[in-house]
Design a protein around this motif. Structure first.
Motif, short mmCIF file in Angstrom:
data_model
loop_
_atom_site.label_atom_id
_atom_site.label_comp_id
_atom_site.label_asym_id
_atom_site.label_seq_id
_atom_site.Cartn_x
_atom_site.Cartn_y
_atom_site.Cartn_z
N GLN A 118 7.08 20.77 28.26
CA GLN A 118 7.11 19.33 28.59
C GLN A 118 5.54 18.80 27.89
O GLN A 118 4.95 19.83 28.03
N GLU A 119 6.27 17.67 27.52
CA GLU A 119 4.59 17.29 27.59
C GLU A 119 3.81 17.84 27.78
O GLU A 119 3.36 17.18 29.19
N ALA A 120 2.39 17.71 26.73
CA ALA A 120 1.08 18.48 27.35
C ALA A 120 0.80 19.70 28.12
O ALA A 120 -0.20 20.11 28.63
N GLU A 121 2.03 20.45 28.50
CA GLU A 121 1.68 21.89 28.54
C GLU A 121 1.28 22.51 27.41
O GLU A 121 1.84 22.11 26.12
N ALA B 217 -4.53 39.74 7.94
CA ALA B 217 -4.60 40.53 8.35
C ALA B 217 -5.58 41.64 8.55
O ALA B 217 -6.25 41.76 9.35
N TYR B 218 -6.33 41.49 7.63
CA TYR B 218 -7.62 42.00 7.47
C TYR B 218 -8.64 40.96 8.77
O TYR B 218 -10.22 42.31 9.17
N LYS B 219 -8.27 39.89 9.06
CA LYS B 219 -9.41 39.08 10.37
C LYS B 219 -9.37 39.74 11.28
O LYS B 219 -7.57 39.69 11.86
N GLN B 220 -10.09 40.27 12.40
CA GLN B 220 -9.72 40.58 13.79
C GLN B 220 -9.42 39.39 14.92
O GLN B 220 -9.16 38.63 15.58
N GLN B 221 -10.26 38.15 13.53
CA GLN B 221 -10.60 36.75 15.09
C GLN B 221 -9.00 36.10 14.65
O GLN B 221 -8.44 35.78 13.36
N ASN B 222 -8.34 35.60 16.06
CA ASN B 222 -7.43 34.47 15.18
C ASN B 222 -7.60 33.61 15.00
O ASN B 222 -8.61 32.86 15.23
N ALA B 223 -7.06 33.03 13.94
CA ALA B 223 -6.55 31.54 13.95
C ALA B 223 -6.56 30.60 14.69
O ALA B 223 -5.97 30.73 15.52
N THR B 224 -7.39 29.00 14.70
CA THR B 224 -7.54 28.02 14.85
C THR B 224 -7.42 27.04 14.07
O THR B 224 -7.98 26.66 14.00
N GLU B 225 -6.70 25.83 15.06
CA GLU B 225 -6.23 24.77 14.48
C GLU B 225 -5.81 23.93 14.71
O GLU B 225 -4.03 23.12 15.37
N ASN B 226 -6.58 22.83 15.49
CA ASN B 226 -6.96 22.11 16.96
C ASN B 226 -6.55 23.26 17.86
O ASN B 226 -6.35 23.13 18.72
N ARG B 227 -4.55 21.69 18.39
CA ARG B 227 -3.98 22.43 19.12
C ARG B 227 -2.84 23.98 18.91
O ARG B 227 -2.43 24.05 19.68
N PHE C 79 2.89 38.28 16.11
CA PHE C 79 2.68 37.07 15.41
C PHE C 79 2.33 35.52 16.52
O PHE C 79 3.68 34.99 15.64
N SER C 80 2.15 35.61 17.12
CA SER C 80 2.60 34.52 18.50
C SER C 80 1.93 33.32 17.84
O SER C 80 0.48 33.47 17.57
N LEU C 81 2.51 32.44 17.77
CA LEU C 81 2.10 30.79 17.95
C LEU C 81 1.92 30.19 20.06
O LEU C 81 2.74 29.89 20.02
N LYS C 82 0.22 29.63 19.69
CA LYS C 82 0.22 28.93 21.07
C LYS C 82 0.56 27.25 20.41
O LYS C 82 -0.46 27.42 19.46
N ILE C 83 0.79 26.61 20.96
CA ILE C 83 0.92 25.52 21.39
C ILE C 83 0.24 24.61 22.17
O ILE C 83 1.06 24.50 22.96
N SER C 84 -0.89 23.90 21.93
CA SER C 84 -1.50 23.53 23.69
C SER C 84 -1.56 21.96 23.46
O SER C 84 -0.83 21.56 22.58
N ASP C 85 -0.95 21.69 24.60
CA ASP C 85 -1.22 19.89 25.12
C ASP C 85 -0.08 19.26 23.74
O ASP C 85 -0.36 18.34 23.48
N LEU D 168 11.66 23.98 18.79
CA LEU D 168 11.01 23.08 19.88
C LEU D 168 11.54 22.19 19.84
O LEU D 168 11.60 21.24 19.38
N THR D 169 11.99 21.80 21.56
CA THR D 169 11.97 20.59 22.03
C THR D 169 11.20 20.44 23.00
O THR D 169 10.55 21.16 23.72
N VAL D 170 10.39 18.84 22.66
CA VAL D 170 9.49 18.28 23.61
C VAL D 170 10.04 18.04 24.32
O VAL D 170 10.56 16.33 24.73
N ILE D 171 9.65 17.67 26.58
CA ILE D 171 10.69 16.97 27.00
C ILE D 171 9.72 15.77 27.35
O ILE D 171 8.42 16.32 27.91
N PRO D 172 9.64 14.57 27.49
CA PRO D 172 8.78 13.26 27.81
C PRO D 172 7.98 13.36 29.27
O PRO D 172 9.13 14.14 30.12
#
Lengths: 115, 115
Positions: A14-17, A53-63, A75-81, A111-115
């Protein structure tokens, strides 16, 4: 041989989720790179995020953020908002640190985003 | 815009024919990669060139060949075309070998349809 597995052919949010896309890989290497690419309907391949792979910290790019579990080879991807523009195919990719530099891709998650 | 250009955008041809796909890498990038994206095989690496020399080969058919010219542009030649060669062909470029990161930037692709 390196293999990349994306077990979710399709996901919707859902949008924003928040949504998480899964990826596992198989390798005997200790140093490598992991990527998530986005392919919208235009078919352009767009780099979303990368992880060394040598970095323990998870990468982040905005959302966008990843959950990198080296021991589990996950290696999972989380999309916020989530936004309507996030609707696309998402490909997980692996690359060795040395030797051949080509990318090994998973089969993708639509990925489908539902308005 | 990744800075990688590919021509033509679309190509329609008949079985048995030969075509040439062209790629111009980003300014300064020495490596060029070719990938094939088809419905049944997904995204597969075909071949890599670095500064004019072949560096790695993937699942490239013998009917296919490539080269990289002194000005660093690359061409992918596909001959004796079959229906199954219909696919989206991507070119990607990166700065070079042996660098710690070496991100690949993808062109917009050439859509090949074999009738």
């Amino acid at each position: 041989a390196q293999t990349v597995t994306q077990s979710q052919p399709e996901m919707s949010v859902q949008e924003a989720e928040t949504v998480t896309l899964s990826c596992t890989y198989d390798t005997s290497e200790s140093d490598y790179y992991l990527f998530w690419y986005k392919q919208p309907p235009s078919r352009q391949m767009i780099l979303v995020i990368r992880q060394e792979a040598y970095k323990q910290q998870n990468a982040t790019e905005n959302r966008f953020s990843v959950n990198f579990q080296k021991a589990a080879k996950s290696f999972s991807l989380k999309i916020s908002d989530s936004q309507l523009g996030d609707a696309a195919m998402y490909f997980c990719a692996y690359r060795e640190q040395t030797g051949a530099n080509n990318l090994f891709f998973g089969t993708g998650t639509r990925l489908t985003v539902i308005p | 815009d990744s800075g990688v250009t590919q021509t033509p955008k679309h190509l329609i041809t008949a079985t048995g024919q030969r075509v040439t796909l062209r790629c111009s890498p980003r300014s300064g990038d020495l490596s060029v990669y070719w990938y094939q994206q088809s419905l049944d095989q997904g995204l597969q690496f075909l071949i890599q060139y670095y500064n004019g020399e072949e560096r790695a080969k993937g699942n490239i058919l013998e009917r296919f060949s490539a080269q990289q010219f002194p000005d660093l542009h690359s061409e992918l030649n596909l001959s004796s075309l079959e229906l199954g060669d219909s696919a989206l062909y991507f070119c990607a470029s990166s700065p070079g070998q042996g660098l710690s990161y070496n991100e690949q930037f993808f062109g917009p692709g050439t859509r090949l349809t074999v009738l």
